[in-house]
Design a protein around this motif. Sequence first.
Motif, PDB file in Angstrom:
ATOM      1  N   UNK A  33      17.184  40.936  38.585  1.00 29.52           N
ATOM      2  CA  UNK A  33      18.021  41.631  37.607  1.00 29.52           C
ATOM      3  C   UNK A  33      18.385  43.017  38.114  1.00 29.52           C
ATOM      4  N   UNK A  34      19.668  43.348  38.049  1.00 26.59           N
ATOM      5  CA  UNK A  34      20.083  44.704  38.431  1.00 26.59           C
ATOM      6  C   UNK A  34      21.097  45.231  37.435  1.00 26.59           C
ATOM      7  N   UNK A  35      21.008  46.522  37.159  1.00 28.76           N
ATOM      8  CA  UNK A  35      22.068  47.201  36.425  1.00 28.76           C
ATOM      9  C   UNK A  35      22.655  48.193  37.420  1.00 28.76           C
ATOM     10  N   UNK A  36      23.895  47.992  37.793  1.00 26.56           N
ATOM     11  CA  UNK A  36      24.486  48.818  38.842  1.00 26.56           C
ATOM     12  C   UNK A  36      25.148  50.040  38.223  1.00 26.56           C
ATOM     13  N   UNK A  37      24.496  51.166  38.419  1.00 30.81           N
ATOM     14  CA  UNK A  37      25.047  52.429  37.914  1.00 30.81           C
ATOM     15  C   UNK A  37      25.850  53.061  39.028  1.00 30.81           C
ATOM     16  N   UNK A  38      27.082  52.759  39.074  1.00 24.30           N
ATOM     17  CA  UNK A  38      27.966  53.338  40.075  1.00 24.30           C
ATOM     18  C   UNK A  38      29.351  53.122  39.516  1.00 24.30           C
ATOM     19  N   UNK A  39      30.316  53.925  39.931  1.00 24.59           N
ATOM     20  CA  UNK A  39      31.640  53.713  39.348  1.00 24.59           C
ATOM     21  C   UNK A  39      32.027  52.241  39.433  1.00 24.59           C
ATOM     22  N   UNK A  40      32.425  51.690  38.290  1.00 28.28           N
ATOM     23  CA  UNK A  40      32.715  50.257  38.251  1.00 28.28           C
ATOM     24  C   UNK A  40      34.181  50.021  38.604  1.00 28.28           C
ATOM     25  N   UNK A  41      34.387  49.436  39.754  1.00 29.68           N
ATOM     26  CA  UNK A  41      35.755  49.162  40.174  1.00 29.68           C
ATOM     27  C   UNK A  41      35.829  47.722  40.650  1.00 29.68           C
ATOM     28  N   UNK A  42      37.042  47.192  40.653  1.00 25.31           N
ATOM     29  CA  UNK A  42      37.230  45.835  41.155  1.00 25.31           C
ATOM     30  C   UNK A  42      36.831  45.780  42.622  1.00 25.31           C
ATOM     31  N   UNK A  43      37.110  46.877  43.364  1.00 24.98           N
ATOM     32  CA  UNK A  43      36.747  46.903  44.791  1.00 24.98           C
ATOM     33  C   UNK A  43      35.231  46.759  44.948  1.00 24.98           C
ATOM     34  N   UNK A  44      34.496  47.412  44.051  1.00 28.62           N
ATOM     35  CA  UNK A  44      33.033  47.318  44.131  1.00 28.62           C
ATOM     36  C   UNK A  44      32.585  45.873  43.910  1.00 28.62           C
ATOM     37  N   UNK A  45      33.241  45.195  42.973  1.00 29.63           N
ATOM     38  CA  UNK A  45      32.886  43.796  42.711  1.00 29.63           C
ATOM     39  C   UNK A  45      33.234  42.917  43.919  1.00 29.63           C
ATOM     40  N   UNK A  46      34.403  43.173  44.483  1.00 31.18           N
ATOM     41  CA  UNK A  46      34.813  42.401  45.663  1.00 31.18           C
ATOM     42  C   UNK A  46      33.795  42.604  46.790  1.00 31.18           C
ATOM     43  N   UNK A  47      33.401  43.861  47.005  1.00 32.12           N
ATOM     44  CA  UNK A  47      32.444  44.142  48.080  1.00 32.12           C
ATOM     45  C   UNK A  47      31.122  43.432  47.806  1.00 32.12           C
ATOM     46  N   UNK A  48      30.721  43.453  46.552  1.00 26.99           N
ATOM     47  CA  UNK A  48      29.460  42.811  46.164  1.00 26.99           C
ATOM     48  C   UNK A  48      29.526  41.303  46.440  1.00 26.99           C
ATOM     49  N   UNK A  49      30.660  40.695  46.074  1.00 24.45           N
ATOM     50  CA  UNK A  49      30.805  39.250  46.277  1.00 24.45           C
ATOM     51  C   UNK A  49      30.909  38.914  47.764  1.00 24.45           C
ATOM     52  N   UNK A  50      31.603  39.790  48.516  1.00 30.67           N
ATOM     53  CA  UNK A  50      31.753  39.525  49.950  1.00 30.67           C
ATOM     54  C   UNK A  50      30.423  39.607  50.675  1.00 30.67           C
ATOM     55  N   UNK A  51      29.514  40.405  50.140  1.00 31.66           N
ATOM     56  CA  UNK A  51      28.210  40.557  50.785  1.00 31.66           C
ATOM     57  C   UNK A  51      27.356  39.305  50.603  1.00 31.66           C
ATOM     58  N   UNK A  52      27.812  38.381  49.783  1.00 35.27           N
ATOM     59  CA  UNK A  52      27.042  37.162  49.544  1.00 35.27           C
ATOM     60  C   UNK A  52      27.628  36.014  50.358  1.00 35.27           C
ATOM     61  N   UNK A  53      26.798  35.016  50.693  1.00 37.39           N
ATOM     62  CA  UNK A  53      27.320  33.880  51.467  1.00 37.39           C
ATOM     63  C   UNK A  53      28.521  33.264  50.754  1.00 37.39           C
TER      64      UNK A  53
END
Length: 610
Positions: A212-232
């Motif tokens: 479980x994580x709560x990501x406290x950082x500016x929430x942007x679509x780019x951040x989500x894309x980066x997060x998803x790209x970091x996964x297989x």
Amino acid sequence: MVPMVDGAELREALERWFGFPTFRPSQEAIVRDVLGGRDVFALLPTGGGKSLCYQLPAVLTPGLTVVVSPLIALMKDQVDALDTAGVAATAVNSSLAWPEMRRRLDGLERGDYKLLYVAPERLTLPGFADDLERWGVARFVVDEAHCISEWGHDFRPEYRRIAPLRARFPAVPFCAFTATATARVRDDVVAQLGLRRPAIHVASFDRANLTYRVLHAPRTVEALVAWLRARPDDEAGIVYAGSRANTEKLADALSAAGVPALAYHAGLDAATRAQRQEAFIRDDARVMCATIAFGMGIDKSNVRFVVHWDVPRSLEGYYQETGRAGRDGLPAECAWFFAYGDIARVERFIAEKPEGEQAAAREQLERIKRYAYSNDCRRRELLAYFGETYPHEHCGGCDNCLQPRASFDATVDAQKLLSCVYRVREAHGYGVGITHVVDVLLGAKTEKIERWFHERLSTYGIGKDRDRRTWRHLADELLRLGLIAQDPERHNVVSLTEAGKRALVQRTPIEVRQAVAPVAVRRGRSAPAPVPGDEDYDRDLFAALRMLRREIAAERDVPPYVVFSDAVLRAMARDVPRTPAQLRAISGVGEKKLADFGARFLATIAENAG
Ligand code: ADP
Ligand code: ZN
């Protein structure tokens, strides 16, 4: 009615039909009570393995096990899974064409099936109880039993049709299963179903394989894309958003960024919804951006992540939604992209609700806010919500345990930000948003700054030494600390609170927490009980096995996870079995599946293993 199977026989049957060497916690005790002919009430978390608790007794005893289930999709999934495991099961429901229905009814007359899945509506159709009597019902099982309770999150009035069967079948035991945990719902289910001195089983709600994580950082679509790209990129998951518009917006943005995604919400027509759900279940779509309309009925066991983009409605809702990840027991991620601005939005929604509903909604919001801001173990907090005490101090599977966020003194920067909010507000009267305040701090040349002459403010450009991200994060922290506040009507507009004014005047020291970059970090090794499946396995072989699984699933017209779960394929890619006996030794490979698919999986292993 007395249990006629000893422990060894039970385990042998478990091995033979399901291919599992051991029971999950609580399963064996529940199976014994079901076999013993008692009424049973069992509460297991999603992924806890509820179905096996009545399926194994069904194959071990004479007679028909009738399972009441709320959704046709769920029934179909279960019947497919049983069929594939070689257990005779069927469903009768309104979606069937008459010849198929006739075929199934004939089978029931002949006693061909061990399990029958039905919707609650069917129970009160004229003549159905007579049919059941002829077919010889051994027990009734009520799946998703919380649907009978108005206190649950998924009340279905049709479930009230179940209880009257009791009078018609006084000697037949009733077993109720649910993953919904509040005490009120639990008691209500027992009362509504009229369970008689039921054996009550409450399993731990800890899902050790979920991070479980709560990501406290500016929430942007780019951040989500980066997060998803970091996964297989062969991993599938759900992104929950709070509105239909947000699901569409996110799905478009992700697809445009090269992460294939679909939107799902109640505003789509039924055909589109069904088609998208099917694509997700069959591993054809990677990311589903959905409202909470997407959830129940998704038995897909290889959901590897659940992201929350907006504020969950309640901690219970959050637990249920994240619970859809990792049902196969393999590690899975639950990440909430937190944005402070959303809290104000939710507060505004609450203010618009009927008076009577506001207090409860506020309480839910407080609880979820506390969870988001907490520095303590998130697992401990979630379990505490369900009245369970987590026995370890650190779980090793949440952001607060994995990467505790350091606090640091930010008095000087906070003073700059507070005084800038103050100056801009003073100059501007009407109020501006945090973006504009940050522009002023950074000494930007925007159209608004020129129009309002804000480059003349004393705070213009005093924050050039930091970047935009840093200021945005600091603003979030000051919001959290209650030093600035957002206008409930126009949530972007910020102003100083009384506490903020005092802090500014008295130069009070201000401590804030670090931002955490929203990057998926692999789970540490410090968890109390390491989660199986995370160890090394041959990734290329795993990919080849997945391809084969998909091919077989398509031939049989069933979801891939019905053939074998991800956990089984990973075990194959780790142990690299070369003979039928070695393959059979893998957890999840039962007798029937070995006979049906063994040769093809062994061939793929021979071809691809190094
Ligand atoms: P629930 O209905 O409680 O959410 P399921 O019955 O769908 O859970 O089971 C979740 C997953 O756990 C399935 O993939 C199932 O095959 C697996 N499973 C169930 N029992 C066992 C067991 N004893 N050992 C290993 N895996 C199991
Ligand atoms: Zn923790």
